[in-house]
Scaffold this motif. Sequence first.
Motif, short mmCIF file in Angstrom:
data_model
loop_
_atom_site.label_atom_id
_atom_site.label_comp_id
_atom_site.label_asym_id
_atom_site.label_seq_id
_atom_site.Cartn_x
_atom_site.Cartn_y
_atom_site.Cartn_z
N TYR A 1 16.78 -6.06 6.05
CA TYR A 1 16.63 -6.33 7.47
C TYR A 1 17.61 -7.39 7.90
CZ TYR A 1 12.66 -3.35 8.03
OH TYR A 1 11.87 -2.25 8.12
N LEU B 1 25.65 5.22 7.39
CA LEU B 1 24.53 4.31 7.64
C LEU B 1 25.13 2.94 7.98
CD1 LEU B 1 22.16 5.32 4.73
CD2 LEU B 1 21.94 5.87 7.15
N LEU C 1 19.33 -5.78 -2.29
CA LEU C 1 18.73 -4.49 -1.97
C LEU C 1 19.81 -3.61 -1.36
CD1 LEU C 1 15.45 -5.68 -0.24
CD2 LEU C 1 15.66 -4.64 -2.49
N LEU C 2 19.61 -2.32 -1.45
CA LEU C 2 20.55 -1.40 -0.80
C LEU C 2 20.30 -1.36 0.70
CD1 LEU C 2 20.47 1.57 -3.32
CD2 LEU C 2 21.77 -0.53 -3.38
N GLU C 3 19.07 -1.66 1.10
CA GLU C 3 18.76 -1.73 2.52
C GLU C 3 18.01 -3.02 2.78
OE1 GLU C 3 15.65 1.38 3.33
OE2 GLU C 3 16.76 2.49 1.82
N LYS D 1 17.13 -2.63 10.16
CA LYS D 1 17.68 -2.39 8.84
C LYS D 1 19.18 -2.15 8.85
CE LYS D 1 14.49 -0.96 5.47
NZ LYS D 1 13.76 0.07 4.76
N LEU E 1 18.50 10.09 3.17
CA LEU E 1 17.44 9.44 3.94
C LEU E 1 16.17 10.25 3.76
CD1 LEU E 1 19.48 8.70 7.16
CD2 LEU E 1 18.62 7.02 5.52
N VAL F 1 4.50 4.41 -4.01
CA VAL F 1 3.86 3.10 -4.18
C VAL F 1 2.56 3.27 -4.96
CG1 VAL F 1 2.86 1.10 -3.02
CG2 VAL F 1 4.90 2.17 -2.07
N LEU G 1 6.16 -1.34 3.65
CA LEU G 1 7.49 -1.41 4.22
C LEU G 1 8.43 -0.81 3.17
CD1 LEU G 1 8.34 -4.64 6.08
CD2 LEU G 1 10.07 -3.11 5.25
N ASN G 2 8.67 0.46 3.28
CA ASN G 2 9.36 1.18 2.21
C ASN G 2 10.83 1.41 2.51
OD1 ASN G 2 7.25 1.57 0.29
ND2 ASN G 2 6.30 2.94 1.76
N PHE G 3 11.56 1.76 1.45
CA PHE G 3 12.98 2.09 1.62
C PHE G 3 13.13 3.35 2.46
CE2 PHE G 3 13.65 -0.04 -2.72
CZ PHE G 3 13.98 -1.25 -2.13
N HIS G 4 14.20 3.40 3.21
CA HIS G 4 14.51 4.60 3.99
C HIS G 4 15.29 5.61 3.16
CE1 HIS G 4 14.26 1.97 7.87
NE2 HIS G 4 13.10 2.16 7.29
N MET G 5 15.91 5.12 2.10
CA MET G 5 16.68 6.02 1.25
C MET G 5 15.83 6.47 0.07
SD MET G 5 20.54 4.52 1.29
CE MET G 5 20.09 2.87 0.87
N LEU H 1 21.11 -2.69 -7.06
CA LEU H 1 19.75 -3.14 -6.79
C LEU H 1 19.33 -4.12 -7.88
CD1 LEU H 1 17.42 -2.40 -4.80
CD2 LEU H 1 16.66 -0.77 -6.50
N TYR I 1 22.43 -1.26 5.81
CA TYR I 1 22.56 -0.60 4.50
C TYR I 1 23.85 -1.04 3.82
CZ TYR I 1 19.09 2.36 6.78
OH TYR I 1 17.98 2.81 7.44
N HIS J 1 10.15 -6.05 -0.52
CA HIS J 1 10.59 -4.97 0.36
C HIS J 1 10.80 -3.71 -0.45
CE1 HIS J 1 13.93 -3.47 3.32
NE2 HIS J 1 12.97 -2.62 3.14
N GLY J 2 10.12 -2.63 -0.05
CA GLY J 2 10.50 -1.35 -0.60
C GLY J 2 9.46 -0.67 -1.45
#
Lengths: 601, 498
Positions: free
Chosen positions: B377, B330, B373-375, B361, A469, A480, A420-424, B368, B363, B482-483
């Motif tokens: 849920y 965003l 987090l910057l993004e 999500k 993005l 990762v 579940l990764n960052f979109h940015m 951070l 934003y 997350h991330g």
Amino acid sequence: MPVVDIDTDELRGLTGEDKSDEEFKEDLFALGLEYEGDTDDGLLQFEFGPDRLDRLSVEGVARSLRYQYGADRGVYVPNVNDADWTIEVDPSVPEERPYVTGAIVRGVELGESGLESLIQLQEKLHATMGRGRAKGAIGVHDLTMLKGQALTEESEPSGTIDAATADLAATEKTITYRGVDPEGDRFVPLDANAELTPAEVLAEHETGETYADLVEDLDRYPAIYDELGLFSFPPVINGKRTEVDTDSRDLFIELTGTDQWTIDKMCVVLCYALSARGGTVEEVQIDYADGATYPDEYGPELIRPDLDTDEKSVTHDRIETMLGVELEREAVVDLFERSGLDAAYSLGEEETVYDVEIPPYRVDVLHPLDLVDDVGRAYGFNELEPTYPDIGTIGGRHERSRLERAVRTSLIGLGFEDMLNFHMTSAGENYDRMRIDERDTGADLADAPLGAEPRAEITSPYSEDYTQLRTWALPSLVQVLENNTHRSYPQDLAEVGFVAHRDDDVNTRVAEDRRVAGVLARTDATYEDAKARLQAVCDDFDADLETPATEHPSFLDGRVADVVVDGDSVGVVGELHPEVLVDRDMEVPVAAFEFSLSALE
Amino acid sequence: MRLPQAQVALLEAASATDARPIEQLADQTDLKPEAATRAAFDLRDEGLVAVEERVEESARLTDEGETYRDEGLPEVRLFRAAREAGGTVGMGEAVGAAGLEGPEVDIALANYARKGYGVVNSGEVSADADADPDADTEAAALAALATGDAVDDDDVLDRLESRGLVELDERTVRSVALTDEGVTALMEGVEAAETVDRLTPELLTSGEWKDVEFAEYNVEADAPAVEGGREHVLRGMSERVKDVLVGMGFQEMDGPHADADFWINDCLFMPQDHPARTHWDRFALDVPPVADLPEALVDRVEDAHRDGVGEDGDGYHSPWSEDFARAIALRGHTTSLSMRYLSGYADADLEPPQRYFSVQKAYRNDTLDATHLLEFYQIEGWVMAEDLSVRDLMGTFEEFYRQFGIEEIRFKPHYNPYTEPSFELFGEHPETGEEIEIGNSGMFRDEVLEPLGIDCDVMAWGLALERLAMLTTGAEDIRDLHGTLADLEFLRNAEVTY
């Protein structure tokens, strides 16, 4: 959210209640102020939503508590004396900051704590309503240090009237709000010992540097003058001459800004707070001279502070349905009064209507709904018994969320760890380190390798790691892998996730897509391993897969193919290029695939 | 008698008269010690051998013990130095002459009088003329252990262990001897059964499996680690939330991540100069403004901002421009989806009653760190119906949080530009009992609903999924949850929740 620092001894004094700190915390929670911790000086910090800006000082909080305890009831408006001073607005005032307001408060007993509270209230008002001083900025001065004289040529010089007799002087005293050339005058600002020009203040003074961006682009800077000269440089800093200290008893308040209503309301909040310290409010006349920009809704001549109350109507029915309880009319009136409001009701043919009088410090009441909220707070929302609404609706998931879940389940069944990764991400990760060149906005993308789409870029980002993005998902998975080379292999990772790129033909100018991406990192990973799993996923969804050879800079030539599902090219599969791996100090081969989720619909 | 190969070998190697250690038998039979031990116990269970257990203690010098063996114990050295100097001597001189350094000085003093070497008093060391350093039992024990001899005096050994000069080990020695039954069995003849390692297709099809003995595995031994595929722990939480909400009658929403500020903020009656709309807090995108907005709705929203709604409504005293409303960013919250659905723009016009939700999500331009987090849920939900009350809102949220073990919700009156009344929700942490903020809620204002064309009540709430996940997984660093900075080890070890 705003935080107010409270000295509970002061609170005990101002409310007249001998309560413990713990009891105050409970009572304030009910009002919507949450205890956050203590300051270094032992004050209690409370955080609250930025609606009740009259609670930005201990005086306002105490007033609210007195209403809550029933010690006060109904609307309170301080008495006001007639104007003795005029603020004249000169046409030279910079048009970017045209408005001014003011008030005088006499006989205040500030002392140490009162002065601190006043300074705190100013700062908090600046941060909230004042929008960091851009929309409204406050200057508070020691009135006895001001000398008033009309700026107009025909007026008599009044330099001989000293401060002690100023109260008694029948003649009107005037100060002037006007524009000044950045280098056009000199004054000694607070926290300085030498005369500086306004331009020098911005360049050399600490406070000046902080607020320089608010005025530095103006041709003329805002300035306020009395007979002796420049004493305030709003919204940046006051002059030292009129500095308020613990012994100051008579205060002159001026506010400048971009919206008359906003600065008037900030002024009202200040006047209420100082009135609670024993001060007597005195009106100030504001005269916008010919040629000066005046507020359309109020005209060129104003008397301030504007302590007029407002009135709104709300029905009994609305109150009862919103709170979900039945209330007696008199009980509602009582709740209004305990909120610092006054209410009278009339029994109409169909419904009862309350006409509610609202004091001028309430900047948050925009609609009758806000009055219902006040009734609820006075009643005590936590007194209400929760009910589960008796409404029948059918639940269900969005089609795409069902598809995403199904694909994710397939991938997990094939042994992939779900990511579940960052979109940015950054251009470096998204393009450069994957060895691909970004295409220009609007360019034909038909022959572009997956991932080379133009970026949707973040305007002036904070972090260089997150500037756009991601246009594809594989770089995230490879990141990762890079971060986990110390963890055990095999590392088979997959993600069903969001990607986006700039596309000016789309309504939002950003084309959004979901991708299915997987990597197999292990000592013996080959193209075949990736294709086998890709095939398995396609089979699960009865999709027809072909893999014609292609070229893609992120992959090894001869070991990369287009993912063609049901005749459409939707992605790429292959062995990652060794350069991509060694750049990340990875010592195992990686086979990978990525394709559009929509191919499996 | 047929026995497994190992047991036959052991039985044949064992003696009826002389109990032999298992290690010795293992050597003799080429069995691994564990296999020989297992065979011995199996044979004992059959009554063919007796197993005798004995605890053997052994002592070994530590590094410090080695040093003192070579250089002499500090107290002995001190005694010799004092005696050399005539019997009574200053402390400094004695220590110097004995060559004691660092902690050795304290060690020497601590043991000197105890062992009768003399007294230390007022900075002087005196040597007892009767003491004999060559008869020091501790020194003798060290020397004996170093050459591999046993020391029988347990008091001395304990003393040396407490001084950290030796380490004592205990181990169990098992010896095996034939019983009478064992002797009889051997005389009658013992055959080795054929043992096989794996059950093969050939064994199965030929029927040979009936005649073979399967080698026993150590079924308690650890197996190699397998990292199977598994759902991401945060995704698992998201799925659980969705299940709960669907079960409560909520329909899922979907919509764009990059959207016009109009849907993200203006529809929500957020003034355009609200601090959350400055570039510090939001991720504006460097793209042209949105192509299409529903014009009539834009006009109604602008009116609400400027003049309020209803007879007694006031607008904001803030600037409003359609250019800003059209700018793309965003989304800072997923309430933009609620606006798209409530207005009928996302789908058909909605008639009450309705329940909708999303777990998607949002934003925020933040720093951070372990808790930001910057993004993230956002769980977003709303209920539309005629005449909803604050009590309905409270009841709905209590029910939702109860599904996650969070009871005793408190409602703190709060302010949001888009809801009134508004509440921050506080609940008890299921583990620590601490009161924590778990969400934000309220009834959408008329200024939000009227422009959207809704003339009934809508209540809404939101919270961060990560917050719920941290509560239920005990994760301390949100970046693990997350991330792209994820630690695979954390994800692999995270407990599955359900």
